[in-house]
Structure formats: C-alpha cells, structure tokens
Design a protein around this motif. Structure first.
Motif, mmCIF file in Angstrom:
data_model
loop_
_atom_site.group_PDB
_atom_site.id
_atom_site.type_symbol
_atom_site.label_atom_id
_atom_site.label_comp_id
_atom_site.label_asym_id
_atom_site.label_seq_id
_atom_site.Cartn_x
_atom_site.Cartn_y
_atom_site.Cartn_z
ATOM 1 N N MET A 189 29.203 43.398 9.149
ATOM 2 C CA MET A 189 29.377 42.657 10.401
ATOM 3 C C MET A 189 28.057 42.012 10.841
ATOM 4 S SD MET A 189 30.809 43.996 14.065
ATOM 5 C CE MET A 189 32.547 43.899 13.783
ATOM 6 N N LYS A 190 28.094 40.727 11.170
ATOM 7 C CA LYS A 190 26.869 40.038 11.623
ATOM 8 C C LYS A 190 26.867 39.942 13.144
ATOM 9 C CE LYS A 190 24.791 36.461 9.574
ATOM 10 N NZ LYS A 190 24.741 35.084 9.059
ATOM 11 N N ILE A 191 25.817 40.488 13.728
ATOM 12 C CA ILE A 191 25.742 40.557 15.192
ATOM 13 C C ILE A 191 24.565 39.706 15.674
ATOM 14 C CG2 ILE A 191 25.337 42.144 17.149
ATOM 15 C CD1 ILE A 191 26.344 44.371 15.075
ATOM 16 N N LEU A 192 24.810 38.898 16.700
ATOM 17 C CA LEU A 192 23.729 38.120 17.295
ATOM 18 C C LEU A 192 23.501 38.616 18.720
ATOM 19 C CD1 LEU A 192 21.821 35.604 16.877
ATOM 20 C CD2 LEU A 192 23.516 34.313 18.182
ATOM 21 N N VAL A 193 22.223 38.877 19.079
ATOM 22 C CA VAL A 193 21.924 39.214 20.480
ATOM 23 C C VAL A 193 20.985 38.140 21.027
ATOM 24 C CG1 VAL A 193 22.213 41.724 20.276
ATOM 25 C CG2 VAL A 193 19.977 40.723 19.851
ATOM 26 N N LEU A 194 21.110 37.877 22.306
ATOM 27 C CA LEU A 194 20.153 36.957 22.936
ATOM 28 C C LEU A 194 19.961 37.312 24.402
ATOM 29 C CD1 LEU A 194 21.645 34.547 24.841
ATOM 30 C CD2 LEU A 194 22.396 33.779 22.602
ATOM 31 N N ALA A 195 18.741 37.044 24.883
ATOM 32 C CA ALA A 195 18.426 37.244 26.298
ATOM 33 C C ALA A 195 18.307 35.868 26.924
ATOM 34 C CB ALA A 195 17.121 38.005 26.446
ATOM 35 N N SER A 196 18.936 35.689 28.083
ATOM 36 C CA SER A 196 18.965 34.364 28.703
ATOM 37 C C SER A 196 18.594 34.452 30.180
ATOM 38 C CB SER A 196 20.382 33.800 28.526
ATOM 39 O OG SER A 196 20.583 32.679 29.340
ATOM 40 N N GLY A 197 17.996 33.373 30.697
ATOM 41 C CA GLY A 197 17.595 33.355 32.113
ATOM 42 C C GLY A 197 16.337 34.183 32.320
ATOM 43 N N GLY A 198 16.136 34.653 33.545
ATOM 44 C CA GLY A 198 14.926 35.436 33.853
ATOM 45 C C GLY A 198 14.922 36.732 33.064
ATOM 46 N N ILE B 267 20.851 48.701 20.244
ATOM 47 C CA ILE B 267 21.775 47.938 19.390
ATOM 48 C C ILE B 267 21.240 47.937 17.953
ATOM 49 C CG2 ILE B 267 22.845 45.664 18.974
ATOM 50 C CD1 ILE B 267 23.872 46.996 21.544
ATOM 51 N N TYR B 268 19.942 47.694 17.846
ATOM 52 C CA TYR B 268 19.306 47.660 16.521
ATOM 53 C C TYR B 268 19.440 49.011 15.805
ATOM 54 C CZ TYR B 268 15.757 47.452 12.932
ATOM 55 O OH TYR B 268 15.104 47.518 11.727
ATOM 56 N N ARG B 269 19.223 50.098 16.563
ATOM 57 C CA ARG B 269 19.280 51.452 16.000
ATOM 58 C C ARG B 269 20.637 51.716 15.321
ATOM 59 N NH1 ARG B 269 19.209 56.744 18.026
ATOM 60 N NH2 ARG B 269 20.399 56.145 19.854
ATOM 61 N N LYS B 270 21.681 51.160 15.885
ATOM 62 C CA LYS B 270 23.032 51.398 15.343
ATOM 63 C C LYS B 270 23.370 50.483 14.179
ATOM 64 C CE LYS B 270 24.535 54.664 17.925
ATOM 65 N NZ LYS B 270 24.467 55.980 17.343
ATOM 66 N N PHE B 271 22.954 49.220 14.270
ATOM 67 C CA PHE B 271 23.424 48.251 13.264
ATOM 68 C C PHE B 271 22.318 47.687 12.367
ATOM 69 C CE2 PHE B 271 26.456 47.979 16.863
ATOM 70 C CZ PHE B 271 27.614 48.315 16.193
ATOM 71 N N ARG B 272 21.074 48.076 12.652
ATOM 72 C CA ARG B 272 19.918 47.704 11.823
ATOM 73 C C ARG B 272 19.921 46.246 11.335
ATOM 74 N NH1 ARG B 272 15.672 51.439 12.223
ATOM 75 N NH2 ARG B 272 16.713 53.149 13.234
ATOM 76 N N ASN B 273 19.980 46.040 10.029
ATOM 77 C CA ASN B 273 19.777 44.689 9.493
ATOM 78 C C ASN B 273 20.953 43.743 9.709
ATOM 79 O OD1 ASN B 273 17.249 45.373 8.775
ATOM 80 N ND2 ASN B 273 17.774 45.970 6.681
ATOM 81 N N ASP B 274 21.994 44.244 10.341
ATOM 82 C CA ASP B 274 23.125 43.360 10.679
ATOM 83 C C ASP B 274 22.854 42.603 11.984
ATOM 84 O OD1 ASP B 274 24.549 44.121 8.490
ATOM 85 O OD2 ASP B 274 25.646 45.724 9.551
ATOM 86 N N VAL B 275 21.731 42.961 12.652
ATOM 87 C CA VAL B 275 21.480 42.347 13.966
ATOM 88 C C VAL B 275 20.444 41.224 13.870
ATOM 89 C CG1 VAL B 275 21.053 42.802 16.413
ATOM 90 C CG2 VAL B 275 21.805 44.678 14.945
ATOM 91 N N TYR B 276 20.806 40.096 14.457
ATOM 92 C CA TYR B 276 19.930 38.917 14.514
ATOM 93 C C TYR B 276 19.702 38.570 15.986
ATOM 94 C CZ TYR B 276 21.013 38.417 9.582
ATOM 95 O OH TYR B 276 21.139 38.652 8.238
ATOM 96 N N PHE B 277 18.688 37.751 16.249
ATOM 97 C CA PHE B 277 18.500 37.286 17.634
ATOM 98 C C PHE B 277 18.274 35.786 17.665
ATOM 99 C CE2 PHE B 277 13.952 36.260 18.196
ATOM 100 C CZ PHE B 277 13.409 36.762 17.008
ATOM 101 N N ALA B 278 18.670 35.182 18.782
ATOM 102 C CA ALA B 278 18.384 33.759 19.002
ATOM 103 C C ALA B 278 17.110 33.695 19.826
ATOM 104 C CB ALA B 278 19.541 33.093 19.733
ATOM 105 N N PHE B 279 16.108 33.016 19.300
ATOM 106 C CA PHE B 279 14.803 32.941 19.959
ATOM 107 C C PHE B 279 14.935 32.256 21.327
ATOM 108 C CE2 PHE B 279 10.748 30.750 20.732
ATOM 109 C CZ PHE B 279 9.887 31.832 20.664
ATOM 110 N N ALA B 280 14.474 32.960 22.374
ATOM 111 C CA ALA B 280 14.520 32.425 23.740
ATOM 112 C C ALA B 280 15.939 32.040 24.182
ATOM 113 C CB ALA B 280 13.545 31.253 23.908
ATOM 114 N N GLY B 281 16.886 32.846 23.821
ATOM 115 C CA GLY B 281 18.243 32.708 24.357
ATOM 116 C C GLY B 281 19.003 31.495 23.873
ATOM 117 N N PHE B 282 19.656 30.813 24.812
ATOM 118 C CA PHE B 282 20.487 29.665 24.429
ATOM 119 C C PHE B 282 19.640 28.560 23.779
ATOM 120 C CE2 PHE B 282 23.449 31.172 27.981
ATOM 121 C CZ PHE B 282 24.336 31.751 27.092
ATOM 122 N N THR B 283 18.349 28.506 24.096
ATOM 123 C CA THR B 283 17.467 27.498 23.486
ATOM 124 C C THR B 283 17.464 27.658 21.965
ATOM 125 O OG1 THR B 283 16.085 27.579 25.447
ATOM 126 C CG2 THR B 283 15.108 26.566 23.511
#
Ligand code: ADP
Length: 292
Positions: free
Chosen positions: A1-10, A22-38
């Motif tokens: 499963m491919k998971i994306l997390v992102l932080a947005s706003g303040g 989240i990372y602890r549970k799914f490790r290398n399946d987790v990706y992030f979007a740099f600076a949120g929606f940007t």
C-alpha cells in the motif's frame, strides 16, 4: 500500500509525532509531499524516511515542511495535484479548516483521503482538539508569566496578542490559565471603555492589568496608544507572543493526542476507511466522521 502524508497551512507542534507514528507502522510505504499542497501540485514527493527519524519525533517544526498554497483552490493547479494524489492508495492530510476543504475536494475527485486536524488555532468544525493547541497555549502562558513581573514593577498594564486567526480558542484558554483581567476575542469585546476601567481599577489598587487580545482584530500598538490617550498616562504596554506559539516544545498532552490521532489514522488505513475526518470529541476521545 502506498501512503502519502502532507502538512498544510500553519505548522503546529506535535505534527512530527503524528508523522513518526504513521512511519513506524508503514515504514517505506510512506511518502510525503514537500510543503503540503505545494509539493503535491509540483510533484515534489519523497519517501518519508528521508526526513523523519526517532530523534525528531518530539520536536516542533514539521519535518515535511508546510505552506499555504492559494493556487490549489484553482482548477488548473488542483488538477495537477489531483493527478499526483491519484498515484497513492491513501492521502493523509494534516491541517486546519482550510486544508480540510482541500482534502474534501480531493476525496470528491476520487482520492482516498483522511483528514487530521493539525493547527494551533483549534478551528476545525466538530473537533475539540487539534494537534498544536496545547503547546501554543503553553507558550503564550509562559510569555505572559514572564512579562508580568516587569510590567508590575512599573505599575503598567499589558496587552498580549496571541495567535488564533479568526478563532478565539487560544485567547480564551490563555486568559483562563493566566487569570487575565480582560480578553478581546472579537470586534464586540474590543471595548475601549471597559478596558480603560479594568486598567484604572488595577492601577488604583497598586496592581497591573493583563489583557489577552486575539490577533487579526486590530493593531495592538494602536489599541495601546488609544488607551494611553484615554487614560492620560503612558502605562499600557504591548507584547506579541507570535511564532513562539508554533515553535514550542510539544507538551505531554500534545504528544499523547498526536499519537492517538495517528493510531486511529492507522486503523482507518488498515481497514480501508477513507473519505473521513479523524477528530476529537468533547471528552478528547478520537472519533471518525465523514466530510461535511
Ligand atoms: P489551515 O489549513 O491551517 O486552516 P489555510 O486556511 O491557509 O490553513 O488553508 C491551507 C491550504 O488549504 C490553502 O493554502 C489551500 O492550499 C488549501 N485550501 C483552502 N481552501 C481550499 C479550497 N476551497 N479548495 C482547495 N484547497 C483549499
């Protein structure tokens, strides 16, 4: 499963703990979007392992970076983000009430989204606690407590400006914890006559008034100046609490709540419950509701 997390706003203290769990549970399946929606729009998407580690889990300053991305509201950029979001089985969005709108739109466009309240402002509807709130309050209380001895030594009064955007939660909670003499939460409570009387009463009793003012109501220096004119004395000082509220070391409650939000998010991912908001009810129990 491919998971994306992102932080947005303040950004908000406690977000790193959430990311870590989240990372602890799914490790290398987790990706992030740099600076949120940007990053989602620009395709700046990387493995979460590149930025998170155990040592950072209890620090403020979100490791994935965050931003406001007004372009994301417009179809052209939204669709660019949508294309990238569709490459993932689930997209977890951490933010305030603005980011929630973005999360809802992605869900309505076919993306499996989970929204989690991460904002010091505590401004998410139906939610009684958002990640960052208790740390933001703690930092503001600390500033008030460390400023008042000097204010008192000069028999001055002080206006403290706290964050919260259009929401008065931080202002009210700080006022309660420091036993403030008055609080300005909106235009209606920006009552100069009342403030003058509070300050004067304290002054006559050889004491000093502390007044908590929510940001975005009026310029705090101008409020003080007007009050000084009304009092005929230059005794009203100002202190802006500012970004220390975002940068403070997360409180125990913060870390505990961030962990609880993450555990529920993990459960949603594992059981494929998508298109939901993971919120805290009035007893701070975690609940899962659909987008409104
Ligand atoms: P917060 O999430 O902390 O309340 P903002 O209100 O600035 O912060 O919203 C954060 C971001 O959410 C915005 O910069 C924008 O990218 C996105 N957003 C807000 N409203 C919408 C919307 N109607 N549609 C899509 N995205 C939105």
């Amino acid at each position: 499963m491919k998971i994306l997390v992102l932080a947005s706003g303040g950004d908000a203290p406690g977000m790193n703990r959430f990311m870590w769990e989240i990372y602890r549970k799914f490790r290398n399946d987790v990706y992030f979007a740099f600076a949120g929606f940007t990053g989602l729009v620009n395709g700046q998407i990387f493995p979460l392992s590149e930025v998170i580690d155990k040592k950072k889990r209890n620090s403020a300053g979100v490791v994935t970076k965050s931003s406001r991305c007004p372009e994301f509201k417009h179809a052209k950029y939204f669709n660019m983000g949508l294309e990238n979001a569709k490459k993932f089985d689930v997209v977890v969005i951490l933010g305030g009430n603005g980011s929630e709108k973005g999360a809802k739109r992605l869900f309505e466009s076919g993306v499996n989204t989970i929204f989690v309240p991460g904002t010091i402002d505590n401004d998410v509807e139906d939610c009684h606690y958002s990640i960052g709130f208790s740390t933001a309050v703690k930092e503001a209380v600390y500033t008030v407590e460390n400023t008042m001895p000097s204010i008192d030594a000069f028999l001055n009064a002080c206006l403290f400006e706290v964050m919260g955007r259009e929401n008065s939660s931080i202002c009210e909670e700080v006022a309660r914890q420091v036993d403030a003499d008055y609080q300005v939460v909106d235009e209606k409570t920006l009552d100069y006559e009342k403030m003058k009387n509070v300050i004067l009463k304290k002054y006559i009793a050889s004491s000093s008034a502390k007044i908590i003012v929510r940001e975005n109501i009026a310029n705090i220096t101008e409020i003080a100046s007007k009050l000084n004119d009304m009092l005929g004395m230059n005794i009203v000082k100002t202190q802006i609490v500012g970004r220390t509220q975002r940068g403070g070391k997360p409180t125990r409650q913060e870390l505990s709540m961030a962990t609880k939000f993450a555990k529920e998010t993990v459960r949603c991912i594992k059981t494929k419950v998508f298109g939901v908001r993971v919120l805290a009810d009035e007893n701070l129990n975690i609940i899962v509701t659909e987008f409104k």
